[in-house]
Scaffold this motif. Structure first.
Motif, PDB file in Angstrom:
ATOM      1  N   GLU A   1      24.323  28.715  40.860  1.00 52.57           N
ATOM      2  CA  GLU A   1      24.974  28.845  42.016  1.00 52.57           C
ATOM      3  C   GLU A   1      26.214  30.086  42.070  1.00 52.57           C
ATOM      4  OE1 GLU A   1      26.125  27.254  46.025  1.00 52.57           O
ATOM      5  OE2 GLU A   1      26.410  25.928  44.660  1.00 52.57           O
ATOM      6  N   LEU A   2      25.270  30.985  42.804  1.00 55.72           N
ATOM      7  CA  LEU A   2      26.034  32.356  42.598  1.00 55.72           C
ATOM      8  C   LEU A   2      26.841  32.122  43.753  1.00 55.72           C
ATOM      9  CD1 LEU A   2      25.767  35.421  41.696  1.00 55.72           C
ATOM     10  CD2 LEU A   2      26.794  35.345  43.343  1.00 55.72           C
ATOM     11  N   ARG A   3      28.121  31.661  43.890  1.00 55.50           N
ATOM     12  CA  ARG A   3      28.606  32.153  45.447  1.00 55.50           C
ATOM     13  C   ARG A   3      29.785  33.227  45.319  1.00 55.50           C
ATOM     14  NH1 ARG A   3      31.637  25.187  46.029  1.00 55.50           N
ATOM     15  NH2 ARG A   3      29.187  24.509  45.924  1.00 55.50           N
ATOM     16  N   PRO A   4      29.744  33.550  47.086  1.00 55.20           N
ATOM     17  CA  PRO A   4      30.700  34.570  47.444  1.00 55.20           C
ATOM     18  C   PRO A   4      32.046  34.506  47.459  1.00 55.20           C
ATOM     19  CG  PRO A   4      29.303  34.501  49.035  1.00 55.20           C
ATOM     20  CD  PRO A   4      28.817  33.450  48.333  1.00 55.20           C
ATOM     21  N   GLY A   5      32.994  34.701  46.601  1.00 57.10           N
ATOM     22  CA  GLY A   5      34.624  34.630  46.637  1.00 57.10           C
ATOM     23  C   GLY A   5      34.781  34.514  45.430  1.00 57.10           C
ATOM     24  N   ALA A   6      36.243  35.022  45.815  1.00 55.67           N
ATOM     25  CA  ALA A   6      37.312  35.143  44.322  1.00 55.67           C
ATOM     26  C   ALA A   6      36.984  33.185  44.063  1.00 55.67           C
ATOM     27  CB  ALA A   6      38.619  35.595  43.441  1.00 55.67           C
ATOM     28  N   PRO A   7      36.935  33.048  42.301  1.00 52.23           N
ATOM     29  CA  PRO A   7      37.523  31.448  42.089  1.00 52.23           C
ATOM     30  C   PRO A   7      38.983  31.194  42.188  1.00 52.23           C
ATOM     31  CG  PRO A   7      37.822  33.431  39.034  1.00 52.23           C
ATOM     32  CD  PRO A   7      37.157  33.514  41.535  1.00 52.23           C
TER      33      PRO A   7
ATOM     34  N   THR B   1      41.091  40.455  46.216  1.00 54.34           N
ATOM     35  CA  THR B   1      39.397  40.990  45.770  1.00 54.34           C
ATOM     36  C   THR B   1      39.093  41.380  46.934  1.00 54.34           C
ATOM     37  OG1 THR B   1      39.605  39.425  44.059  1.00 54.34           O
ATOM     38  CG2 THR B   1      38.165  39.849  45.532  1.00 54.34           C
ATOM     39  N   TRP B   2      38.467  42.791  47.111  1.00 53.35           N
ATOM     40  CA  TRP B   2      38.059  43.205  48.002  1.00 53.35           C
ATOM     41  C   TRP B   2      36.523  42.718  48.217  1.00 53.35           C
ATOM     42  CZ3 TRP B   2      32.839  45.744  48.524  1.00 53.35           C
ATOM     43  CH2 TRP B   2      32.632  46.555  49.732  1.00 53.35           C
ATOM     44  N   TYR B   3      35.825  41.704  47.360  1.00 55.50           N
ATOM     45  CA  TYR B   3      34.688  40.930  47.211  1.00 55.50           C
ATOM     46  C   TYR B   3      34.747  40.251  45.921  1.00 55.50           C
ATOM     47  CZ  TYR B   3      29.854  39.791  47.660  1.00 55.50           C
ATOM     48  OH  TYR B   3      28.814  38.084  47.814  1.00 55.50           O
ATOM     49  N   GLY B   4      34.361  39.042  45.730  1.00 53.93           N
ATOM     50  CA  GLY B   4      33.933  38.403  44.580  1.00 53.93           C
ATOM     51  C   GLY B   4      32.629  37.361  44.511  1.00 53.93           C
ATOM     52  N   VAL B   5      32.062  37.314  43.521  1.00 55.06           N
ATOM     53  CA  VAL B   5      31.759  36.216  43.274  1.00 55.06           C
ATOM     54  C   VAL B   5      31.957  34.760  42.393  1.00 55.06           C
ATOM     55  CG1 VAL B   5      29.829  37.532  43.925  1.00 55.06           C
ATOM     56  CG2 VAL B   5      30.369  37.344  41.766  1.00 55.06           C
ATOM     57  N   THR B   6      31.882  33.747  42.282  1.00 55.35           N
ATOM     58  CA  THR B   6      31.940  32.927  41.204  1.00 55.35           C
ATOM     59  C   THR B   6      30.315  31.912  40.736  1.00 55.35           C
ATOM     60  OG1 THR B   6      34.292  32.404  42.266  1.00 55.35           O
ATOM     61  CG2 THR B   6      33.132  30.620  40.634  1.00 55.35           C
ATOM     62  N   VAL B   7      29.669  31.665  39.349  1.00 53.75           N
ATOM     63  CA  VAL B   7      29.146  31.505  39.944  1.00 53.75           C
ATOM     64  C   VAL B   7      29.524  30.092  39.231  1.00 53.75           C
ATOM     65  CG1 VAL B   7      26.509  30.890  37.760  1.00 53.75           C
ATOM     66  CG2 VAL B   7      27.875  33.408  38.265  1.00 53.75           C
ATOM     67  N   LEU B   8      28.634  28.925  39.952  1.00 56.56           N
ATOM     68  CA  LEU B   8      28.577  27.630  39.250  1.00 56.56           C
ATOM     69  C   LEU B   8      27.720  26.803  38.968  1.00 56.56           C
ATOM     70  CD1 LEU B   8      30.652  26.593  43.120  1.00 56.56           C
ATOM     71  CD2 LEU B   8      31.534  27.053  40.973  1.00 56.56           C
TER      72      LEU B   8
ATOM     73  N   GLY C   1      31.465  31.285  35.704  1.00 61.77           N
ATOM     74  CA  GLY C   1      31.272  32.845  35.715  1.00 61.77           C
ATOM     75  C   GLY C   1      32.526  33.579  36.617  1.00 61.77           C
ATOM     76  N   THR C   2      32.128  34.980  36.854  1.00 64.49           N
ATOM     77  CA  THR C   2      32.926  35.749  38.014  1.00 64.49           C
ATOM     78  C   THR C   2      32.740  37.015  37.859  1.00 64.49           C
ATOM     79  OG1 THR C   2      34.484  35.436  39.283  1.00 64.49           O
ATOM     80  CG2 THR C   2      35.838  35.212  37.213  1.00 64.49           C
ATOM     81  N   GLY C   3      32.821  37.459  38.675  1.00 64.70           N
ATOM     82  CA  GLY C   3      33.154  38.759  38.677  1.00 64.70           C
ATOM     83  C   GLY C   3      33.217  39.685  40.793  1.00 64.70           C
ATOM     84  N   ARG C   4      34.407  40.667  39.925  1.00 62.46           N
ATOM     85  CA  ARG C   4      34.983  40.845  41.886  1.00 62.46           C
ATOM     86  C   ARG C   4      35.459  42.496  41.981  1.00 62.46           C
ATOM     87  NH1 ARG C   4      40.907  40.188  42.206  1.00 62.46           N
ATOM     88  NH2 ARG C   4      41.112  40.762  39.939  1.00 62.46           N
ATOM     89  N   VAL C   5      35.107  42.885  42.909  1.00 57.22           N
ATOM     90  CA  VAL C   5      35.863  44.751  43.315  1.00 57.22           C
ATOM     91  C   VAL C   5      36.299  44.153  43.829  1.00 57.22           C
ATOM     92  CG1 VAL C   5      34.760  46.168  44.831  1.00 57.22           C
ATOM     93  CG2 VAL C   5      33.163  44.713  43.389  1.00 57.22           C
ATOM     94  N   ILE C   6      37.856  45.282  43.181  1.00 62.03           N
ATOM     95  CA  ILE C   6      39.362  45.808  44.117  1.00 62.03           C
ATOM     96  C   ILE C   6      39.101  46.852  44.793  1.00 62.03           C
ATOM     97  CG2 ILE C   6      40.181  43.604  41.888  1.00 62.03           C
ATOM     98  CD1 ILE C   6      40.972  46.254  40.561  1.00 62.03           C
ATOM     99  N   GLY C   7      40.315  47.299  45.209  1.00 61.08           N
ATOM    100  CA  GLY C   7      40.844  48.603  45.573  1.00 61.08           C
ATOM    101  C   GLY C   7      40.447  48.579  47.130  1.00 61.08           C
ATOM    102  N   ASP C   8      40.971  50.539  47.125  1.00 62.15           N
ATOM    103  CA  ASP C   8      41.307  50.189  48.268  1.00 62.15           C
ATOM    104  C   ASP C   8      40.805  50.515  49.938  1.00 62.15           C
ATOM    105  OD1 ASP C   8      39.798  52.882  48.987  1.00 62.15           O
ATOM    106  OD2 ASP C   8      41.450  54.242  47.809  1.00 62.15           O
ATOM    107  N   GLY C   9      39.584  49.908  49.614  1.00 62.33           N
ATOM    108  CA  GLY C   9      38.618  49.319  50.998  1.00 62.33           C
ATOM    109  C   GLY C   9      37.945  51.119  51.660  1.00 62.33           C
ATOM    110  N   GLY C  10      38.277  51.967  50.526  1.00 56.93           N
ATOM    111  CA  GLY C  10      37.719  53.116  51.258  1.00 56.93           C
ATOM    112  C   GLY C  10      37.319  53.901  49.985  1.00 56.93           C
TER     113      GLY C  10
END
Length: 138
Positions: free
Chosen positions: A7-13, A42-49, A56-65
């Motif tokens: 299951e891939l859920r939005p959000g950082a772990p 975290t601007w956007y992240g996912v966690t695999v359960l 598993g996980t992955g994230r996007v970081i940054g200034d938002g623009g």
């Protein structure tokens, strides 16, 4: 994504899961303090359960623009080879395409064979026009 097994859920772990996933997947260790600060930004992240546990996980970081960076793509070794890295990237790139301004610059640093996965999502080498550089604190 929920295929019954993963299951891939939005959000950082959680901080603990983040630290465990990074080191188990061969990425550098991060302190609990650093992880808590970083994950909160975290601007956007996912966690695999898998069976309720983060694998598993992955994230996007940054200034938002203007600038975004894809970071922390990792899957526990025993779950690799099942397309989970691709699913993580699909979610992250999909969110960038939905929400980031058209002029945004998205970058990442790749190690080893991961470059082949990232190329499938349109990422290309920046050299010789630019060269990635890095510095650790401490």
């Amino acid at each position: 994504m929920n295929d019954g097994t993963y299951e891939l859920r939005p959000g950082a772990p959680s901080v603990d899961d983040y630290r465990r996933l990074r080191t188990a997947a061969g990425l550098s260790a991060k302190s609990a303090e650093a992880a808590a600060i970083g994950l909160a930004h975290t601007w956007y992240g996912v966690t695999v359960l898998h069976e309720g546990a983060a694998i598993g996980t992955g994230r996007v970081i940054g200034d938002g623009g203007c600038h975004f960076q894809i970071v922390d793509i990792c899957v526990l070794p025993e779950h690799q080879g099942r397309g989970l890295g691709r699913r993580i990237m699909e979610a992250l790139v999909g969110e960038l395409e939905r929400r980031a301004p058209a002029t945004a610059y998205v970058s990442l640093i790749t190690d080893g064979d991961a470059q082949h996965l990232y190329r499938k999502f349109g990422f290309t080498d920046t050299a010789p026009a630019s060269i990635g550089m890095a510095r650790s604190i401490g």
